[in-house]
Scaffold this motif. Structure first.
Motif, PDB file in Angstrom:
ATOM      1  N   VAL A  15       9.086 -31.456 -76.742  1.00 30.71           N
ATOM      2  CA  VAL A  15       8.464 -31.415 -75.411  1.00 30.71           C
ATOM      3  C   VAL A  15       7.102 -32.087 -75.454  1.00 30.71           C
ATOM      4  N   GLU A  16       6.312 -31.750 -76.473  1.00 29.49           N
ATOM      5  CA  GLU A  16       4.970 -32.335 -76.558  1.00 29.49           C
ATOM      6  C   GLU A  16       5.031 -33.839 -76.799  1.00 29.49           C
ATOM      7  N   ALA A  17       5.990 -34.286 -77.594  1.00 29.45           N
ATOM      8  CA  ALA A  17       6.150 -35.726 -77.819  1.00 29.45           C
ATOM      9  C   ALA A  17       6.543 -36.434 -76.524  1.00 29.45           C
ATOM     10  N   MET A  18       7.439 -35.818 -75.768  1.00 30.75           N
ATOM     11  CA  MET A  18       7.830 -36.387 -74.476  1.00 30.75           C
ATOM     12  C   MET A  18       6.630 -36.471 -73.537  1.00 30.75           C
ATOM     13  N   ASP A  19       5.888 -35.355 -73.447  1.00 31.69           N
ATOM     14  CA  ASP A  19       4.737 -35.322 -72.549  1.00 31.69           C
ATOM     15  C   ASP A  19       3.708 -36.387 -72.945  1.00 31.69           C
ATOM     16  N   TYR A  20       3.513 -36.577 -74.243  1.00 29.05           N
ATOM     17  CA  TYR A  20       2.548 -37.583 -74.709  1.00 29.05           C
ATOM     18  C   TYR A  20       2.986 -38.974 -74.269  1.00 29.05           C
ATOM     19  N   MET A  21       4.259 -39.271 -74.450  1.00 27.52           N
ATOM     20  CA  MET A  21       4.759 -40.597 -74.070  1.00 27.52           C
ATOM     21  C   MET A  21       4.673 -40.829 -72.568  1.00 27.52           C
ATOM     22  N   VAL A  22       4.996 -39.799 -71.806  1.00 23.08           N
ATOM     23  CA  VAL A  22       4.920 -39.929 -70.345  1.00 23.08           C
ATOM     24  C   VAL A  22       3.474 -40.139 -69.911  1.00 23.08           C
ATOM     25  N   ASN A  23       2.550 -39.415 -70.545  1.00 26.10           N
ATOM     26  CA  ASN A  23       1.147 -39.582 -70.187  1.00 26.10           C
ATOM     27  C   ASN A  23       0.628 -40.969 -70.566  1.00 26.10           C
ATOM     28  N   MET A  24       1.121 -41.521 -71.651  1.00 25.59           N
ATOM     29  CA  MET A  24       0.778 -42.910 -71.996  1.00 25.59           C
ATOM     30  C   MET A  24       1.361 -43.881 -70.978  1.00 25.59           C
ATOM     31  N   MET A  25       2.502 -43.527 -70.429  1.00 18.65           N
ATOM     32  CA  MET A  25       3.190 -44.390 -69.469  1.00 18.65           C
ATOM     33  C   MET A  25       2.426 -44.518 -68.153  1.00 18.65           C
ATOM     34  N   ARG A  26       1.545 -43.554 -67.869  1.00 16.89           N
ATOM     35  CA  ARG A  26       0.808 -43.577 -66.605  1.00 16.89           C
ATOM     36  C   ARG A  26       0.040 -44.889 -66.409  1.00 16.89           C
ATOM     37  N   GLU A  27      -0.356 -45.522 -67.529  1.00 13.03           N
ATOM     38  CA  GLU A  27      -1.104 -46.777 -67.455  1.00 13.03           C
ATOM     39  C   GLU A  27      -0.223 -47.924 -66.963  1.00 13.03           C
ATOM     40  N   HIS A  28       1.081 -47.734 -67.021  1.00 10.53           N
ATOM     41  CA  HIS A  28       1.993 -48.856 -66.791  1.00 10.53           C
ATOM     42  C   HIS A  28       2.981 -48.594 -65.656  1.00 10.53           C
ATOM     43  N   ILE A  29       2.530 -47.836 -64.697  1.00 11.98           N
ATOM     44  CA  ILE A  29       3.337 -47.579 -63.506  1.00 11.98           C
ATOM     45  C   ILE A  29       2.471 -47.823 -62.273  1.00 11.98           C
ATOM     46  N   PRO A  30       3.069 -48.052 -61.112  1.00  9.68           N
ATOM     47  CA  PRO A  30       2.270 -48.300 -59.899  1.00  9.68           C
ATOM     48  C   PRO A  30       1.295 -47.157 -59.637  1.00  9.68           C
ATOM     49  N   GLU A  86       0.304 -45.752 -57.036  1.00 11.75           N
ATOM     50  CA  GLU A  86       0.679 -44.785 -56.011  1.00 11.75           C
ATOM     51  C   GLU A  86       1.536 -43.647 -56.566  1.00 11.75           C
ATOM     52  N   THR A  87       2.002 -43.799 -57.792  1.00 17.16           N
ATOM     53  CA  THR A  87       2.887 -42.815 -58.408  1.00 17.16           C
ATOM     54  C   THR A  87       2.145 -41.513 -58.703  1.00 17.16           C
ATOM     55  N   ARG A  88       2.857 -40.413 -58.576  1.00 10.38           N
ATOM     56  CA  ARG A  88       2.334 -39.105 -58.974  1.00 10.38           C
ATOM     57  C   ARG A  88       3.324 -38.474 -59.945  1.00 10.38           C
ATOM     58  N   LEU A  89       2.849 -38.143 -61.154  1.00 11.05           N
ATOM     59  CA  LEU A  89       3.663 -37.468 -62.170  1.00 11.05           C
ATOM     60  C   LEU A  89       3.007 -36.140 -62.493  1.00 11.05           C
ATOM     61  N   HIS A  90       3.766 -35.055 -62.481  1.00 10.00           N
ATOM     62  CA  HIS A  90       3.226 -33.779 -62.910  1.00 10.00           C
ATOM     63  C   HIS A  90       4.330 -32.932 -63.525  1.00 10.00           C
ATOM     64  N   TYR A  91       3.914 -32.067 -64.439  1.00  7.33           N
ATOM     65  CA  TYR A  91       4.886 -31.263 -65.173  1.00  7.33           C
ATOM     66  C   TYR A  91       4.280 -29.930 -65.571  1.00  7.33           C
ATOM     67  N   VAL A  92       5.171 -29.003 -65.919  1.00  7.71           N
ATOM     68  CA  VAL A  92       4.748 -27.717 -66.461  1.00  7.71           C
ATOM     69  C   VAL A  92       5.741 -27.326 -67.549  1.00  7.71           C
ATOM     70  N   ILE A  93       5.222 -26.845 -68.667  1.00  6.50           N
ATOM     71  CA  ILE A  93       6.098 -26.370 -69.750  1.00  6.50           C
ATOM     72  C   ILE A  93       6.549 -24.966 -69.390  1.00  6.50           C
ATOM     73  N   THR A  94       7.806 -24.831 -69.083  1.00 10.35           N
ATOM     74  CA  THR A  94       8.335 -23.545 -68.620  1.00 10.35           C
ATOM     75  C   THR A  94       8.785 -22.644 -69.757  1.00 10.35           C
ATOM     76  N   ASN A  95       8.991 -23.231 -70.939  1.00 10.76           N
ATOM     77  CA  ASN A  95       9.356 -22.431 -72.116  1.00 10.76           C
ATOM     78  C   ASN A  95       8.889 -23.202 -73.345  1.00 10.76           C
ATOM     79  N   GLY A  96       7.985 -22.590 -74.104  1.00 10.04           N
ATOM     80  CA  GLY A  96       7.461 -23.272 -75.287  1.00 10.04           C
ATOM     81  C   GLY A  96       7.605 -22.483 -76.560  1.00 10.04           C
TER      82      GLY A  96
END
Length: 480
Positions: free
Chosen positions: A238-253, A255-265
């Motif tokens: 989960v943390e690896a996924m979240d890290y990659m997605v957060n890095m991806m924020r630099e390379h998306i339009p 206007e995009t909004r990305l948000h998440y919550v860890i529901t089970n860790g």
């Protein structure tokens, strides 16, 4: 020649008199309807406060939906329950024939944000949900408008059909999408809706398309100290996924909004988690771009699973379209909202408002803004709603009404507090009257419907509606 001119003037004068007479008749209907709705203030207040107290989450709104259904039944509506495979969804119908006007009603609460109706932050013990988006007012106000129109139909003052759509789980559950997919709006001419807010305005701005999913990772449990080499951490994935997605924020339009919550860790630090889950929202003004960015996020999830030697699966939870704006309907609703006017506070309500405004991080909105109606204008909107899907199958128009103290934000304890007072009820009545007035115009003016439908077809173009959440069944347990 003189006789021809006299004849033309006579005809023109006749049409002018007929138009004036018709306008007076419609104004009389609206005045009658406003009095009818206002006379039910105490009854509708009781219903709204009951639903505020229930504060039931999406697809769990059993008592809330039952209360609204019984209210409609008592007023002569025929109610179909459990539509689109959703126990708390319903369609209530009164009248027959054309036109068919629909009104949307919502009633789901949000998790957390427990609060009583005082102007200071005061959570309610043992209560884990609250109406921080005012859907208790939304549902009740829509039902009130539907009942007011049914009385005109019963008296033979207008002809046609009014439908109230009981729409559960707007908050992330995409309840209306399943109702659209089921074809429940297929024979509806126009749909009306509203939403609680801190101001009075007609919605003249689109919303963000939204696609959401829960990503679940499965690893191997082990003792985190004695035998860590035997473990494969689902939480690491989960943390690896979240890290990659957060890095991806630099390379998306932008206007995009990305948000998440860890529901089970995981459950304990000394146990390598064998299961973890993260819940993602992807939003963008364009529905196709939202889907494209979501697909990139799934690749990040796949990469995270590969890198951590875990297994991954995901479940689509929701998917909603942007909102098609209909200028024809918006201009008509604006006229009606201006006729109804805004909310006037009592001295006690002004005192309440002043106290609650001190809790805002920023406050630049005067209290008397609730008494005004904003002009029709395009405004910034970064939210999402499943009303968007409705707007792609039938011409749709909505408004916002000042149910909260000016400056109050959505999904806040302050919104919960205001919604449990007469401040919320007063705004609800503004919305109910405005929708009823707009419905009266639609019932009495076929050309208005015709023009709105033509604009709808032009706005939609060649796009063929398809639910962004695919063919999955309603996510009835998405709040679990």
């Amino acid at each position: 020649m003189k006789q021809i001119l006299i004849a033309i003037l006579t005809i023109t004068s006749t049409f002018h008199c007929l138009a004036q007479s018709n306008n007076k008749a419609i104004d009389a209907l609206k005045n009658e309807t406003a009095l009818s709705i206002q006379s039910g203030f105490d009854a509708y207040k009781k219903i709204a406060f009951n639903i505020w107290e229930y504060a039931e989450l999406g697809y769990k709104e059993n008592k809330s939906a039952a209360l609204l259904r019984s209210t409609l039944k008592e007023n002569g509506f025929t109610v179909e329950v459990g539509v689109a495979g959703i126990p708390t969804a319903f369609v209530a119908t009164y009248g027959s024939g054309s036109p068919v006007i629909g009104i949307l009603a919502e009633y789901d609460a949000l998790p957390g944000l427990s609060q009583d109706n005082s102007p200071t932050k005061t959570p309610v013990a043992n209560k884990n949900s609250a109406h921080a988006c005012g859907h208790h007012l939304f549902g009740t106000g829509s039902v009130a408008a539907g009942i007011a129109i049914s009385k005109l139909l019963e008296a033979g003052k207008i002809k046609g059909t009014i439908k109230v759509f009981g729409c559960p789980a707007e908050e992330g559950g995409s309840g209306k999408v399943y109702m659209v997919r089921e074809g429940l709006f297929q024979n509806v001419d126009i749909v009306l809706h509203w939403h609680p807010s801190d101001h009075n305005s007609v919605m003249y701005t689109s919303v963000l398309a939204n696609k959401s999913a829960k990503f679940r990772f499965y690893g191997n449990a082990s003792h985190a100290s004695v035998s860590p080499e035997q473990g494969r951490s689902a939480l690491d994935a989960v943390e690896a996924m979240d890290y990659m997605v957060n890095m991806m924020r630099e390379h998306i339009p932008q206007e995009t909004r990305l948000h998440y919550v860890i529901t089970n860790g995981g459950k304990a630090p000394n146990v390598v988690p064998e299961f973890a889950e993260v819940y993602y929202y992807v939003r963008h003004p364009d529905k196709t771009m939202a889907v494209s960015i979501f697909d990139r996020i799934t690749k990040a999830a796949e990469g995270a699973a590969m890198g951590t030697e875990t297994k991954m699966e995901y479940e689509i939870i929701g998917g909603t379209h942007d909102l098609l704006i209909n200028k024809t309907l918006a201009e008509n609703m604006q006229t009606n909202l201006e006729k109804v006017g805004g909310v006037t506070y009592t001295a006690d309500e002004i005192a309440f408002a002043k106290i609650i405004q001190t809790s805002f991080l920023t406050n630049e909105t005067p209290i008397n803004a609730a008494a005004t109606v904003q002009p029709l204008h395009i405004q910034k909107n970064q939210g999402s709603t499943d009303v968007g899907d409705v707007s792609y199958v039938v011409p749709t128009v909505g408004l916002e009404a000042a149910t909260w103290v000016p400056g109050t934000s959505y999904h806040s304890w302050q919104a919960v507090a205001c919604g449990g007072t007469d401040i919320g009820i007063k705004g609800m009545m503004i919305a109910s009257k405005t929708m009823a007035f707009t419905a009266i115009d639609l019932f009495t003016n076929p050309e208005l419907i015709k023009k709105a439908k033509l604009e709808f077809l032009q706005s939609k173009g060649s796009y063929q509606y398809k639910a962004l959440l695919g063919d999955r069944k309603p996510a009835l347990n998405y709040r679990d």
